[in-house]
Design a protein around this motif. Structure first.
Motif, PDB file in Angstrom:
ATOM      1  N   ARG A   1       0.832  -1.207   0.000  1.00 17.78           N
ATOM      2  CA  ARG A   1       0.000   0.000   0.000  1.00 17.78           C
ATOM      3  C   ARG A   1       0.867   1.258   0.000  1.00 17.78           C
ATOM      4  O   ARG A   1       0.560   2.237  -0.690  1.00 17.78           O
ATOM      5  CB  ARG A   1      -0.946  -0.014   1.212  1.00 17.78           C
ATOM      6  CG  ARG A   1      -2.133  -0.946   1.036  1.00 17.78           C
ATOM      7  CD  ARG A   1      -3.068  -0.910   2.222  1.00 17.78           C
ATOM      8  NE  ARG A   1      -2.611  -1.750   3.314  1.00 17.78           N
ATOM      9  CZ  ARG A   1      -2.487  -1.375   4.569  1.00 17.78           C
ATOM     10  NH1 ARG A   1      -2.758  -0.133   4.914  1.00 17.78           N
ATOM     11  NH2 ARG A   1      -2.089  -2.224   5.497  1.00 17.78           N
ATOM     12  N   GLN A   2       1.943   1.230   0.770  1.00 15.78           N
ATOM     13  CA  GLN A   2       2.856   2.367   0.796  1.00 15.78           C
ATOM     14  C   GLN A   2       3.534   2.560  -0.559  1.00 15.78           C
ATOM     15  O   GLN A   2       3.709   3.681  -1.040  1.00 15.78           O
ATOM     16  CB  GLN A   2       3.915   2.160   1.882  1.00 15.78           C
ATOM     17  CG  GLN A   2       4.882   3.324   2.074  1.00 15.78           C
ATOM     18  CD  GLN A   2       4.195   4.620   2.487  1.00 15.78           C
ATOM     19  OE1 GLN A   2       3.105   4.605   3.075  1.00 15.78           O
ATOM     20  NE2 GLN A   2       4.805   5.747   2.166  1.00 15.78           N
ATOM     21  N   LYS A   3       3.893   1.459  -1.196  1.00 14.31           N
ATOM     22  CA  LYS A   3       4.501   1.507  -2.523  1.00 14.31           C
ATOM     23  C   LYS A   3       3.535   2.141  -3.527  1.00 14.31           C
ATOM     24  O   LYS A   3       3.919   3.002  -4.335  1.00 14.31           O
ATOM     25  CB  LYS A   3       4.864   0.087  -2.961  1.00 14.31           C
ATOM     26  CG  LYS A   3       5.551  -0.024  -4.305  1.00 14.31           C
ATOM     27  CD  LYS A   3       5.895  -1.483  -4.592  1.00 14.31           C
ATOM     28  CE  LYS A   3       6.552  -1.672  -5.938  1.00 14.31           C
ATOM     29  NZ  LYS A   3       6.867  -3.114  -6.185  1.00 14.31           N
ATOM     30  N   ALA A   4       2.276   1.725  -3.478  1.00 14.78           N
ATOM     31  CA  ALA A   4       1.263   2.284  -4.368  1.00 14.78           C
ATOM     32  C   ALA A   4       1.062   3.772  -4.106  1.00 14.78           C
ATOM     33  O   ALA A   4       0.911   4.571  -5.043  1.00 14.78           O
ATOM     34  CB  ALA A   4      -0.057   1.533  -4.187  1.00 14.78           C
TER      35      ALA A   4
ATOM     36  N   LEU B   1      -6.031   1.660   6.269  1.00 18.82           N
ATOM     37  CA  LEU B   1      -6.645   0.432   5.757  1.00 18.82           C
ATOM     38  C   LEU B   1      -6.452   0.276   4.253  1.00 18.82           C
ATOM     39  O   LEU B   1      -6.138  -0.803   3.768  1.00 18.82           O
ATOM     40  CB  LEU B   1      -8.139   0.410   6.087  1.00 18.82           C
ATOM     41  CG  LEU B   1      -8.506   0.328   7.565  1.00 18.82           C
ATOM     42  CD1 LEU B   1     -10.005   0.614   7.760  1.00 18.82           C
ATOM     43  CD2 LEU B   1      -8.165  -1.048   8.126  1.00 18.82           C
ATOM     44  N   PHE B   2      -6.661   1.355   3.493  1.00 20.11           N
ATOM     45  CA  PHE B   2      -6.493   1.292   2.044  1.00 20.11           C
ATOM     46  C   PHE B   2      -6.187   2.673   1.487  1.00 20.11           C
ATOM     47  O   PHE B   2      -6.315   3.681   2.198  1.00 20.11           O
ATOM     48  CB  PHE B   2      -7.716   0.678   1.359  1.00 20.11           C
ATOM     49  CG  PHE B   2      -9.014   1.439   1.538  1.00 20.11           C
ATOM     50  CD1 PHE B   2      -9.387   2.436   0.643  1.00 20.11           C
ATOM     51  CD2 PHE B   2      -9.880   1.134   2.575  1.00 20.11           C
ATOM     52  CE1 PHE B   2     -10.585   3.126   0.785  1.00 20.11           C
ATOM     53  CE2 PHE B   2     -11.083   1.813   2.728  1.00 20.11           C
ATOM     54  CZ  PHE B   2     -11.434   2.811   1.824  1.00 20.11           C
ATOM     55  N   ILE B   3      -5.780   2.710   0.222  1.00 21.33           N
ATOM     56  CA  ILE B   3      -5.408   3.956  -0.446  1.00 21.33           C
ATOM     57  C   ILE B   3      -6.508   4.354  -1.428  1.00 21.33           C
ATOM     58  O   ILE B   3      -7.052   3.514  -2.144  1.00 21.33           O
ATOM     59  CB  ILE B   3      -4.080   3.801  -1.217  1.00 21.33           C
ATOM     60  CG1 ILE B   3      -2.972   3.258  -0.312  1.00 21.33           C
ATOM     61  CG2 ILE B   3      -3.667   5.131  -1.848  1.00 21.33           C
ATOM     62  CD1 ILE B   3      -2.678   4.085   0.902  1.00 21.33           C
ATOM     63  N   PHE B   4      -6.797   5.658  -1.468  1.00 22.03           N
ATOM     64  CA  PHE B   4      -7.824   6.166  -2.379  1.00 22.03           C
ATOM     65  C   PHE B   4      -7.332   7.419  -3.081  1.00 22.03           C
ATOM     66  O   PHE B   4      -6.677   8.272  -2.492  1.00 22.03           O
ATOM     67  CB  PHE B   4      -9.103   6.509  -1.615  1.00 22.03           C
ATOM     68  CG  PHE B   4     -10.121   7.259  -2.449  1.00 22.03           C
ATOM     69  CD1 PHE B   4     -10.911   6.582  -3.358  1.00 22.03           C
ATOM     70  CD2 PHE B   4     -10.256   8.633  -2.332  1.00 22.03           C
ATOM     71  CE1 PHE B   4     -11.827   7.266  -4.149  1.00 22.03           C
ATOM     72  CE2 PHE B   4     -11.177   9.324  -3.112  1.00 22.03           C
ATOM     73  CZ  PHE B   4     -11.961   8.633  -4.020  1.00 22.03           C
TER      74      PHE B   4
ATOM     75  N   SER C   1       1.212  -3.988 -12.599  1.00 19.86           N
ATOM     76  CA  SER C   1       2.504  -4.529 -13.036  1.00 19.86           C
ATOM     77  C   SER C   1       3.572  -4.415 -11.956  1.00 19.86           C
ATOM     78  O   SER C   1       4.597  -5.106 -12.013  1.00 19.86           O
ATOM     79  CB  SER C   1       2.975  -3.806 -14.305  1.00 19.86           C
ATOM     80  OG  SER C   1       3.358  -2.471 -14.017  1.00 19.86           O
ATOM     81  N   GLU C   2       3.330  -3.565 -10.952  1.00 21.42           N
ATOM     82  CA  GLU C   2       4.327  -3.316  -9.916  1.00 21.42           C
ATOM     83  C   GLU C   2       3.955  -3.883  -8.547  1.00 21.42           C
ATOM     84  O   GLU C   2       4.818  -4.109  -7.704  1.00 21.42           O
ATOM     85  CB  GLU C   2       4.559  -1.803  -9.770  1.00 21.42           C
ATOM     86  CG  GLU C   2       5.138  -1.125 -10.993  1.00 21.42           C
ATOM     87  CD  GLU C   2       6.577  -1.556 -11.270  1.00 21.42           C
ATOM     88  OE1 GLU C   2       7.278  -1.924 -10.306  1.00 21.42           O
ATOM     89  OE2 GLU C   2       6.984  -1.541 -12.442  1.00 21.42           O
ATOM     90  N   LEU C   3       2.672  -4.122  -8.319  1.00 20.79           N
ATOM     91  CA  LEU C   3       2.214  -4.528  -6.991  1.00 20.79           C
ATOM     92  C   LEU C   3       1.966  -6.032  -6.908  1.00 20.79           C
ATOM     93  O   LEU C   3       1.672  -6.687  -7.904  1.00 20.79           O
ATOM     94  CB  LEU C   3       0.925  -3.769  -6.639  1.00 20.79           C
ATOM     95  CG  LEU C   3       1.041  -2.241  -6.606  1.00 20.79           C
ATOM     96  CD1 LEU C   3      -0.326  -1.616  -6.343  1.00 20.79           C
ATOM     97  CD2 LEU C   3       2.043  -1.784  -5.545  1.00 20.79           C
TER      98      LEU C   3
ATOM     99  N   TYR D   1      -8.822   2.636  -5.966  1.00 20.07           N
ATOM    100  CA  TYR D   1      -8.597   2.081  -4.638  1.00 20.07           C
ATOM    101  C   TYR D   1      -7.478   1.045  -4.683  1.00 20.07           C
ATOM    102  O   TYR D   1      -7.467   0.179  -5.563  1.00 20.07           O
ATOM    103  CB  TYR D   1      -9.849   1.375  -4.117  1.00 20.07           C
ATOM    104  CG  TYR D   1     -11.095   2.228  -4.068  1.00 20.07           C
ATOM    105  CD1 TYR D   1     -11.528   2.812  -2.883  1.00 20.07           C
ATOM    106  CD2 TYR D   1     -11.858   2.443  -5.223  1.00 20.07           C
ATOM    107  CE1 TYR D   1     -12.681   3.585  -2.837  1.00 20.07           C
ATOM    108  CE2 TYR D   1     -13.010   3.214  -5.187  1.00 20.07           C
ATOM    109  CZ  TYR D   1     -13.411   3.783  -3.988  1.00 20.07           C
ATOM    110  OH  TYR D   1     -14.555   4.547  -3.957  1.00 20.07           O
ATOM    111  N   ILE D   2      -6.560   1.121  -3.744  1.00 22.73           N
ATOM    112  CA  ILE D   2      -5.577   0.061  -3.519  1.00 22.73           C
ATOM    113  C   ILE D   2      -6.028  -0.629  -2.235  1.00 22.73           C
ATOM    114  O   ILE D   2      -5.859  -0.116  -1.133  1.00 22.73           O
ATOM    115  CB  ILE D   2      -4.146   0.603  -3.360  1.00 22.73           C
ATOM    116  CG1 ILE D   2      -3.820   1.597  -4.477  1.00 22.73           C
ATOM    117  CG2 ILE D   2      -3.153  -0.559  -3.328  1.00 22.73           C
ATOM    118  CD1 ILE D   2      -3.924   1.037  -5.872  1.00 22.73           C
ATOM    119  N   MET D   3      -6.640  -1.784  -2.405  1.00 22.60           N
ATOM    120  CA  MET D   3      -7.343  -2.453  -1.310  1.00 22.60           C
ATOM    121  C   MET D   3      -6.615  -3.740  -0.902  1.00 22.60           C
ATOM    122  O   MET D   3      -6.278  -4.555  -1.759  1.00 22.60           O
ATOM    123  CB  MET D   3      -8.761  -2.794  -1.766  1.00 22.60           C
ATOM    124  CG  MET D   3      -9.709  -3.162  -0.649  1.00 22.60           C
ATOM    125  SD  MET D   3     -10.196  -1.758   0.376  1.00 22.60           S
ATOM    126  CE  MET D   3     -11.154  -0.780  -0.798  1.00 22.60           C
TER     127      MET D   3
END
Length: 244
Positions: free
Chosen positions: A110-113, A133-136, A151-153, A168-170
């Protein structure tokens, strides 16, 4: 008691863009009416509230949910995709701390995203870390952004989900199906109904004894053949079931 797990936006409540002939404002944001229910659904929800437990399940944060004034006051609400549980309007800290434990293995992804999105010129909104909890965020050329992120996560730890320009990165472990299972294990339920309109809701709908899916999801083994407003349809069907 039977339980109805229902998504909110575009399932139970609708933006001003949706054509609803007789509508009632259920959310005011920055001084303007922001979300609506049909008068029919608004009144029917009150009747259903007397028959079964209604649990909204939403990606909205606690603050965003607080703006909504339904015809009922649900005893339980699952916010932040299930990471937060409200009991009579108050956040359950024990539930939240357990949620943090559940998603801990995805923290680095999540931090990477987050860092990737902060640098992305296609981003049109600030990056938000929702309750750890998640990224928005929101992006233009959303499908290309999603492709780059995927491709990266690590797909075993996080999902890259989108709805129009919303991104969202969930964490894989923070999804509505697992949230509903977790809730049922704690609070039980005789018969489970579920309704939703996006990819976020599919697992929850499939888990239910009786599921209702928006037509655009094109899901099998669910109720999704209707005309008119989705909320009017599925609330009516639940009402008919609970008369038995």
């Amino acid at each position: 008691m039977d339980i109805l797990f229902t998504d909110l936006d575009n399932t139970l409540i609708y933006s001003r863009k949706t054509d609803i002939k007789k509508r009632i404002s259920v959310e005011v944001y920055k001084g303007e009416d922001n979300s609506f229910m049909s008068k029919y659904s608004y009144e029917l929800l009150k009747k259903l509230h007397e028959r079964l437990l209604i649990v909204p399940v939403t990606t909205r944060t606690y603050t965003q949910y607080e703006r909504i004034n339904l015809s009922i006051v649900p005893k339980y609400v699952l916010c932040a995709n299930g990471g937060q549980l409200l009991k009579n309007g108050v956040s359950d800290n024990e539930w939240y701390l357990k949620s943090l434990e559940i998603v801990a293995d995805s923290a680095a992804e999540r931090q990477k995203a987050f860092k990737m999105l902060e640098k992305d010129r296609r981003r049109i909104f600030e990056c938000r870390n929702i309750d750890d909890l998640f990224i928005f965020t929101k992006c233009d050329d959303i499908k290309a952004v999603v492709k780059d992120l995927k491709s990266e996560l690590d797909p075993t730890l996080v999902e890259v989900l989108y709805n129009k320009e919303k991104l969202y990165i969930m964490p894989k472990k923070l999804n509505k199906a697992d949230t509903v299972r977790r809730f049922i294990n704690e609070y039980k339920g005789e018969r489970i109904f579920a309704a939703g309109d996006t990819e976020f809701d599919k697992g929850m709908i499939e888990l239910a004894d009786i599921g209702f899916a928006h037509k655009k999801l094109n899901m099998k083994n669910t109720f999704n053949e209707y005309e008119g407003l989705f909320s009017d349809y599925y609330l009516t069907k639940v009402y008919e079931y609970t008369k038995e």
